[in-house]
Design a protein around this motif. Structure first.
Motif, PDB file in Angstrom:
ATOM      1  N   ILE A  29      62.812  55.608  51.190  1.00  0.00           N
ATOM      2  CA  ILE A  29      62.380  54.244  51.513  1.00  0.00           C
ATOM      3  C   ILE A  29      61.472  53.712  50.399  1.00  0.00           C
ATOM      4  N   VAL A  59      62.214  50.554  47.998  1.00  0.00           N
ATOM      5  CA  VAL A  59      61.283  49.433  47.839  1.00  0.00           C
ATOM      6  C   VAL A  59      61.061  49.161  46.358  1.00  0.00           C
ATOM      7  N   TYR A  85      67.007  46.044  49.162  1.00  0.00           N
ATOM      8  CA  TYR A  85      66.689  45.621  50.530  1.00  0.00           C
ATOM      9  C   TYR A  85      67.608  46.221  51.590  1.00  0.00           C
ATOM     10  N   MET A 137      66.529  49.788  52.154  1.00  0.00           N
ATOM     11  CA  MET A 137      65.186  49.819  52.720  1.00  0.00           C
ATOM     12  C   MET A 137      65.226  49.504  54.213  1.00  0.00           C
ATOM     13  N   GLN A 138      65.974  48.464  54.562  1.00  0.00           N
ATOM     14  CA  GLN A 138      66.051  48.080  55.971  1.00  0.00           C
ATOM     15  C   GLN A 138      66.746  49.154  56.787  1.00  0.00           C
ATOM     16  N   PHE A 189      64.376  51.923  57.481  1.00  0.00           N
ATOM     17  CA  PHE A 189      63.430  51.556  58.531  1.00  0.00           C
ATOM     18  C   PHE A 189      64.066  51.718  59.906  1.00  0.00           C
ATOM     19  N   ILE A 223      57.712  48.022  55.007  1.00  0.00           N
ATOM     20  CA  ILE A 223      58.693  46.942  54.959  1.00  0.00           C
ATOM     21  C   ILE A 223      57.982  45.593  54.788  1.00  0.00           C
ATOM     22  N   ALA A 252      56.680  45.307  51.325  1.00  0.00           N
ATOM     23  CA  ALA A 252      57.752  45.163  50.343  1.00  0.00           C
ATOM     24  C   ALA A 252      58.262  43.728  50.306  1.00  0.00           C
TER      25      ALA A 252
END
Lengths: 324, 306
Positions: free
Chosen positions: A281, A285, A290, A293-294, A297, B134, B137
């Motif tokens: 992650i 970043v 993106y 990263m999402q 999460f 998040i 970021a």
């Protein structure tokens, strides 16, 4: 059963909230994340992919609810597109390569910490006011209050860099071919020692305190006095009467601790260069990836929720009052 | 005057025989004072290049210098101001939100309680750090102010739950019923009757959140999500890590901010433990228990003789 069902509904809502959060974030941000992403990728990506990402991150003209349904569909079907950082590997594949490492590390560390911590807590309450009770919980609290990043750096510096007892990084020896052989399992364990120790050190205090405080409360109950009156040995009272009931708050605390373990994971994997989701992650970043990263999460959230659900089931199993 | 004296008396009572509290407060106080009096303790500007890169500690630069030739000691002191500010700002925001949500949920009950607690429980089950990562970021390199704000806005759920259960316990006491019968307004009951009973819990929550915020801020900045141009303990760790201070043997570069963070964390944790023990005396350990045991043994011995 009603309890389990209620929890299931709750977790579904939580997952839904996480997905919605993922959907809203890029749409709220000033500027165009897709442009930033492509600048970071340095023109490796074909234009079709650009269009696909723009759609995914909300830079198309379709109405919002339509975009939302589209996004939900892509999440449910695990079709999260290719990663930008590791183009053209699909995001889901990148994740499935890293997830086992994280689950292994977080799971082992949590279980170890619970056992060691509960044992210390039990012992401390068994010898109320003794040396262990007075100083050991406070000591662990002191250790735990250091941010995991700092603990990880210190241990890394002393044991990996200075003393050279342990490797400097990775989940296994990169010269070895992954296979189910004793040698390979050995290298996995060898590489996991420092990350595990760091994670366990930062988590023990929670369990020492939860167990001790819960024991202290239970020891005041009438049935303990009854057991003493029956002339049972102190050890038997501790293990068979008090500890069995004192364990309930420990199970409830699992859900809190898991979030903490995951957080620790991020720092520890970064410091030890361990190939798990936590490090991924951060890399995502840094590379402005993106989608990846999402997805990280979402995956972390789902893992934590599943672990919470397991803790709930355990709770029902341990506490017959909930089983009506 | 009288209230002032009673406050001082209360504080003195809190510290009496409370070693953890005394040690913790001393550590935190020393660090806070050191950071506040930074200009008196160091002659160097933390932003200026004043030495060669990675100079080991010496009489001139007592904690050595960073890769960029800046004085580590001076950076740690000035950076501490930023870190402490963020921690206390975040703790303040969190305490206010947690109090507001917890007390309203507990006091009003019914639909309000259900809604607020549903939100709280969902927030609580999310792992916080990934959420922060998040957010940071998407917001881009976040400065200390934004970090304090997002920490404050995301860490209230646990406190809110604690506040709610305490409010529920107080709500059915006679003095609240009396106030209701006397026709006091709801707000007066909340602020004047309920809140004062939550002060020790709120203090514990404040300290706990400050402790968490110090770590979370340092962590986010260490991971490179903060604004690297602002000097704080977290960005010092970040620069130490990114300039490979480890591998060139410049241990002071990360050990100094690391020690500061560890000490303030330990100090806050000790204060937190002692608050817990004061609000729940059952959890006490140490000299009182020893005294109780001795007296108990004497009593038992006398009984046996008789």
């Amino acid at each position: 059963m009603a309890f389990i069902l209620r929890r299931l509904v709750f977790y579904s809502v939580a997952i839904f909230v996480a997905i919605t959060f993922n959907f809203i974030m890029p749409r709220l941000m000033p500027g165009d994340p897709v442009d930033a992403m492509f600048a970071a990728a340095g023109g490796k990506l074909p234009p079709e992919t650009l269009a696909a990402y723009q759609e995914m991150l909300g830079f198309v003209d379709a109405p919002l609810w339509q975009q939302y349904l589209q996004y939900l569909k892509s999440v449910v079907t695990f079709d999260l597109g290719p990663s930008i950082m590791l183009f053209p590997t699909p995001v889901t594949q990148v994740l499935s390569n890293t997830l086992p490492w994280t689950v292994f590390l977080a799971g082992t560390a949590t279980i170890l910490a619970i056992f060691i911590g509960c044992f210390i807590g039990l012992y401390a309450s068994y010898n109320r006011g003794g040396f262990v009770d007075k100083y050991v919980p406070v000591f662990w609290q002191f250790v735990a209050s250091m941010p995991q990043a700092v603990t990880a750096l210190l241990i890394f510096f002393v044991f990996a860099l200075t003393l050279k007892w342990f490797p400097l990084g990775f989940g296994f020896n990169p010269d070895m071919e992954p296979a189910v052989t004793p040698g390979f399992i050995g290298t996995i364990l060898y590489h996991a020692v420092l990350p595990l120790v760091t994670l366990v050190l930062s988590m023990i205090a929670t369990w020492v305190f939860t167990m001790r405080n819960s024991m202290v409360n239970v020891l005041g109950e009438d049935y303990i006095a009854m057991a003493k009156a029956k002339g049972l040995s102190a050890r038997r009272i501790m293990t068979h009467y008090a500890a069995r009931n004192a364990i309930l708050p420990v199970v409830t605390a699992v859900s809190m601790a898991l979030g903490f373990a995951v957080a620790g994971q991020v720092f520890i994997e970064t410091v030890y260069n361990y190939p798990g989701v936590g490090q991924l992650i951060i890399k995502a970043v840094a590379a402005r990836d993106y989608p990846l990263m999402q997805a990280c999460f979402l995956l972390i959230v789902i893992c934590v929720l599943i672990a919470n659900f397991i803790a709930d089931i355990l709770y029902v199993w341990l506490d017959p009052r909930l089983r009506k | 005057m009288k209230t002032l004296l009673s406050i001082i008396g209360g504080i003195a009572g809190f510290y009496q025989g409370n070693a953890a509290g005394i040690i913790g407060t001393t550590i935190v106080a020393i660090i806070v004072v050191m950071c506040l009096s930074a200009p008196a303790l160091t002659e160097y500007d933390p932003n200026k290049r004043v030495a060669r890169g990675h100079e080991p500690p010496s009489a001139e630069h007592i904690m050595g210098s960073t890769r960029a030739g800046k004085d580590v000691w001076s950076q740690a002191l000035y950076g501490g101001r930023v870190s402490l500010m963020v921690a206390f700002a975040a703790a303040t925001v969190t305490s206010i939100i947690a109090l507001a949500i917890g007390v309203s949920a507990g006091y009003f009950g019914g639909r309000i309680d259900e809604t607020l607690m549903a939100v709280t429980n969902v927030m609580l089950v999310f792992p916080q750090l990934p959420l922060l990562i998040i957010l940071a970021a998407f917001l881009g390199n976040v400065g200390p102010f934004i970090i304090a704000l997002i920490l404050g806005l995301t860490s209230w759920p646990w406190g809110a739950r604690v506040m709610r259960s305490q409010t529920l316990a107080i709500r059915n006491k006679e003095f609240i019923t009396a106030a209701e019968i006397m026709g006091e307004s709801k707000w007066r009951i909340i602020v004047v009757e309920i809140m004062p009973n939550l002060i020790s819990l709120a203090a514990g929550m404040f300290v706990g959140t400050a402790l968490y915020a110090i770590g979370a801020q340092a962590g986010l900045e260490f991971l490179g999500l903060g604004d690297p141009t602002v000097i704080s303990w977290g960005t010092m760790l970040y620069w130490a890590q990114s300039s490979a201070a480890f591998f060139v043997g410049a241990w002071w570069d990360f050990l100094v901010p690391g020690t500061f963070i560890a000490l303030i964390g330990g100090g806050l944790a000790l204060i937190n433990i002692s608050i817990d023990e004061v609000s729940n005396p059952k959890l006490k350990t140490g000299s009182y228990l020893k005294k109780w045991r001795r007296l108990n043994a004497e009593v038992q011995a006398k009984r046996r003789e008789a």
